[in-house]
Design a protein around this motif. Structure first.
Motif, PDB file in Angstrom:
ATOM      1  N   ILE A  10       0.859  -1.186   0.000  1.00  0.00           N
ATOM      2  CA  ILE A  10       0.000   0.000   0.000  1.00  0.00           C
ATOM      3  C   ILE A  10       0.899   1.240   0.000  1.00  0.00           C
ATOM      4  O   ILE A  10       1.927   1.273   0.689  1.00  0.00           O
ATOM      5  CB  ILE A  10      -0.980   0.018   1.196  1.00  0.00           C
ATOM      6  CG1 ILE A  10      -1.983   1.167   1.032  1.00  0.00           C
ATOM      7  CG2 ILE A  10      -0.248   0.067   2.526  1.00  0.00           C
ATOM      8  CD1 ILE A  10      -3.184   1.091   1.956  1.00  0.00           C
ATOM      9  N   LEU A  11       0.519   2.224  -0.801  1.00  0.00           N
ATOM     10  CA  LEU A  11       1.238   3.494  -0.831  1.00  0.00           C
ATOM     11  C   LEU A  11       0.555   4.434   0.155  1.00  0.00           C
ATOM     12  O   LEU A  11      -0.631   4.740   0.016  1.00  0.00           O
ATOM     13  CB  LEU A  11       1.223   4.098  -2.234  1.00  0.00           C
ATOM     14  CG  LEU A  11       2.060   5.362  -2.394  1.00  0.00           C
ATOM     15  CD1 LEU A  11       3.552   5.054  -2.198  1.00  0.00           C
ATOM     16  CD2 LEU A  11       1.820   5.993  -3.756  1.00  0.00           C
ATOM     17  N   LEU A  12       1.294   4.840   1.161  1.00  0.00           N
ATOM     18  CA  LEU A  12       0.766   5.703   2.217  1.00  0.00           C
ATOM     19  C   LEU A  12       1.249   7.131   2.001  1.00  0.00           C
ATOM     20  O   LEU A  12       2.443   7.361   1.811  1.00  0.00           O
ATOM     21  CB  LEU A  12       1.215   5.184   3.586  1.00  0.00           C
ATOM     22  CG  LEU A  12       0.773   3.753   3.897  1.00  0.00           C
ATOM     23  CD1 LEU A  12       1.475   3.225   5.136  1.00  0.00           C
ATOM     24  CD2 LEU A  12      -0.742   3.689   4.057  1.00  0.00           C
ATOM     25  N   ARG A  13       0.338   8.074   2.050  1.00  0.00           N
ATOM     26  CA  ARG A  13       0.673   9.478   1.815  1.00  0.00           C
ATOM     27  C   ARG A  13       0.895  10.182   3.146  1.00  0.00           C
ATOM     28  O   ARG A  13       0.044  10.939   3.628  1.00  0.00           O
ATOM     29  CB  ARG A  13      -0.410  10.137   0.991  1.00  0.00           C
ATOM     30  CG  ARG A  13      -0.576   9.425  -0.345  1.00  0.00           C
ATOM     31  CD  ARG A  13      -1.345  10.209  -1.353  1.00  0.00           C
ATOM     32  NE  ARG A  13      -1.702   9.434  -2.528  1.00  0.00           N
ATOM     33  CZ  ARG A  13      -0.858   9.002  -3.452  1.00  0.00           C
ATOM     34  NH1 ARG A  13       0.419   9.248  -3.345  1.00  0.00           N
ATOM     35  NH2 ARG A  13      -1.288   8.313  -4.491  1.00  0.00           N
ATOM     36  N   ALA A  14       2.035   9.859   3.727  1.00  0.00           N
ATOM     37  CA  ALA A  14       2.433  10.442   5.010  1.00  0.00           C
ATOM     38  C   ALA A  14       3.959  10.405   5.061  1.00  0.00           C
ATOM     39  O   ALA A  14       4.583   9.603   4.365  1.00  0.00           O
ATOM     40  CB  ALA A  14       1.837   9.635   6.161  1.00  0.00           C
ATOM     41  N   PRO A  15       4.554  11.254   5.875  1.00  0.00           N
ATOM     42  CA  PRO A  15       6.017  11.204   6.015  1.00  0.00           C
ATOM     43  C   PRO A  15       6.461   9.838   6.556  1.00  0.00           C
ATOM     44  O   PRO A  15       5.766   9.228   7.374  1.00  0.00           O
ATOM     45  CB  PRO A  15       6.324  12.316   7.019  1.00  0.00           C
ATOM     46  CG  PRO A  15       5.120  13.198   7.013  1.00  0.00           C
ATOM     47  CD  PRO A  15       3.955  12.322   6.677  1.00  0.00           C
ATOM     48  N   ILE A  16       7.624   9.400   6.129  1.00  0.00           N
ATOM     49  CA  ILE A  16       8.117   8.092   6.549  1.00  0.00           C
ATOM     50  C   ILE A  16       8.249   8.013   8.068  1.00  0.00           C
ATOM     51  O   ILE A  16       7.975   6.965   8.665  1.00  0.00           O
ATOM     52  CB  ILE A  16       9.436   7.721   5.826  1.00  0.00           C
ATOM     53  CG1 ILE A  16       9.692   6.203   5.942  1.00  0.00           C
ATOM     54  CG2 ILE A  16      10.600   8.553   6.317  1.00  0.00           C
ATOM     55  CD1 ILE A  16      10.740   5.674   4.962  1.00  0.00           C
ATOM     56  N   SER A  17       8.608   9.123   8.708  1.00  0.00           N
ATOM     57  CA  SER A  17       8.743   9.113  10.171  1.00  0.00           C
ATOM     58  C   SER A  17       7.389   8.855  10.834  1.00  0.00           C
ATOM     59  O   SER A  17       7.314   8.172  11.867  1.00  0.00           O
ATOM     60  CB  SER A  17       9.341  10.426  10.669  1.00  0.00           C
ATOM     61  OG  SER A  17       8.507  11.514  10.310  1.00  0.00           O
ATOM     62  N   ARG A  18       6.324   9.363  10.232  1.00  0.00           N
ATOM     63  CA  ARG A  18       4.985   9.155  10.793  1.00  0.00           C
ATOM     64  C   ARG A  18       4.511   7.713  10.596  1.00  0.00           C
ATOM     65  O   ARG A  18       3.937   7.104  11.492  1.00  0.00           O
ATOM     66  CB  ARG A  18       3.997  10.143  10.139  1.00  0.00           C
ATOM     67  CG  ARG A  18       2.589  10.012  10.675  1.00  0.00           C
ATOM     68  CD  ARG A  18       2.545  10.457  12.150  1.00  0.00           C
ATOM     69  NE  ARG A  18       1.302  10.047  12.765  1.00  0.00           N
ATOM     70  CZ  ARG A  18       1.177   8.991  13.584  1.00  0.00           C
ATOM     71  NH1 ARG A  18       2.207   8.233  13.896  1.00  0.00           N
ATOM     72  NH2 ARG A  18       0.017   8.697  14.112  1.00  0.00           N
ATOM     73  N   VAL A  19       4.762   7.170   9.407  1.00  0.00           N
ATOM     74  CA  VAL A  19       4.404   5.770   9.141  1.00  0.00           C
ATOM     75  C   VAL A  19       5.187   4.866  10.088  1.00  0.00           C
ATOM     76  O   VAL A  19       4.638   3.937  10.688  1.00  0.00           O
ATOM     77  CB  VAL A  19       4.676   5.394   7.669  1.00  0.00           C
ATOM     78  CG1 VAL A  19       4.396   3.915   7.431  1.00  0.00           C
ATOM     79  CG2 VAL A  19       3.855   6.262   6.715  1.00  0.00           C
ATOM     80  N   TRP A  20       6.463   5.172  10.258  1.00  0.00           N
ATOM     81  CA  TRP A  20       7.304   4.370  11.137  1.00  0.00           C
ATOM     82  C   TRP A  20       6.758   4.364  12.567  1.00  0.00           C
ATOM     83  O   TRP A  20       6.693   3.327  13.213  1.00  0.00           O
ATOM     84  CB  TRP A  20       8.751   4.871  11.117  1.00  0.00           C
ATOM     85  CG  TRP A  20       9.612   4.105  12.062  1.00  0.00           C
ATOM     86  CD1 TRP A  20      10.184   4.563  13.220  1.00  0.00           C
ATOM     87  CD2 TRP A  20       9.969   2.721  11.960  1.00  0.00           C
ATOM     88  NE1 TRP A  20      10.866   3.562  13.846  1.00  0.00           N
ATOM     89  CE2 TRP A  20      10.753   2.408  13.082  1.00  0.00           C
ATOM     90  CE3 TRP A  20       9.699   1.720  11.037  1.00  0.00           C
ATOM     91  CZ2 TRP A  20      11.271   1.139  13.317  1.00  0.00           C
ATOM     92  CZ3 TRP A  20      10.216   0.456  11.254  1.00  0.00           C
ATOM     93  CH2 TRP A  20      10.991   0.173  12.388  1.00  0.00           C
ATOM     94  N   ARG A  21       6.363   5.521  13.063  1.00  0.00           N
ATOM     95  CA  ARG A  21       5.824   5.590  14.428  1.00  0.00           C
ATOM     96  C   ARG A  21       4.542   4.773  14.559  1.00  0.00           C
ATOM     97  O   ARG A  21       4.338   4.096  15.568  1.00  0.00           O
ATOM     98  CB  ARG A  21       5.604   7.055  14.831  1.00  0.00           C
ATOM     99  CG  ARG A  21       5.394   7.208  16.333  1.00  0.00           C
ATOM    100  CD  ARG A  21       5.434   8.662  16.793  1.00  0.00           C
ATOM    101  NE  ARG A  21       4.248   9.378  16.387  1.00  0.00           N
ATOM    102  CZ  ARG A  21       4.249  10.441  15.584  1.00  0.00           C
ATOM    103  NH1 ARG A  21       5.372  10.929  15.095  1.00  0.00           N
ATOM    104  NH2 ARG A  21       3.116  11.032  15.259  1.00  0.00           N
TER     105      ARG A  21
END
Length: 168
Positions: A10-21
């Motif tokens: 899935i392609l998530l439209r959020a900063p990588i730091s936010r997805v990581w958290r």
């Protein structure tokens, strides 16, 4: 057809730091996934989780209600910030009368890759061919459907938390 491995993207439209958290913080993970962990994620940690319906989607939460209170364990394998989070578990371990600890586990891996238009999340669960034959097909089918649902839940969770952060 591959019977040993499930893979979802899935392609998530959020900063990588936010997805990581959202992946690596056990409280945030639990909010979208629909579980409550007993402590923070750490490599090598054996953790207890209790099913508690997701806070992201009312329809999914309603479907999860029949599993509410079920306890299962995961063992965190790897945590590589903003790249990889993985754990082992016993898929479909919902019958309290069965001792799943004598069975092999599957490996669930969440990998992140920065793309121009977002973050590509790949969820892979492998090791189904080692699950006892009597429950292998059911575990695979259930998790195939489950990971499809979970990828939409993390997307909704990220959208909802981003909207709350932008609301004055």
């Amino acid at each position: 057809m591959n019977t040993d491995c499930i893979e979802k993207h899935i392609l998530l439209r959020a900063p990588i730091s936010r997805v990581w958290r959202a992946l690596s913080d056990s409280t945030e993970f639990g909010a979208w996934f629909g579980v409550k962990f007993d402590r923070p994620f750490a490599p090598g940690a054996k953790m207890r989780a209790v099913v508690t319906p997701t806070k992201v989607n009312a329809d999914v939460a309603e479907a999860q209600k029949k599993y509410e209170g079920i306890v299962f364990e995961i063992t965190v394998e790897q945590i590589e910030p903003e790249r990889l989070f993985s754990f082992r578990w016993h898929p479909g371990a919902i019958d309290p009368a069965i001792d799943y600890s004598v069975e092999p586990t599957t490996l669930v891996a969440f990998t992140l890759e920065q793309k121009v238009d977002g973050v590509l999340l790949t969820v892979t669960e492998s090791g189904f061919d080692q699950i006892p034959l009597a429950r292998r097909a059911k575990a695979f089918t259930s998790n195939e459907q489950g990971w499809s649902m979970q990828t939409t839940l993390i997307e909704a969770y990220l959208d909802q938390t981003q909207q709350r952060a932008q609301t004055p």
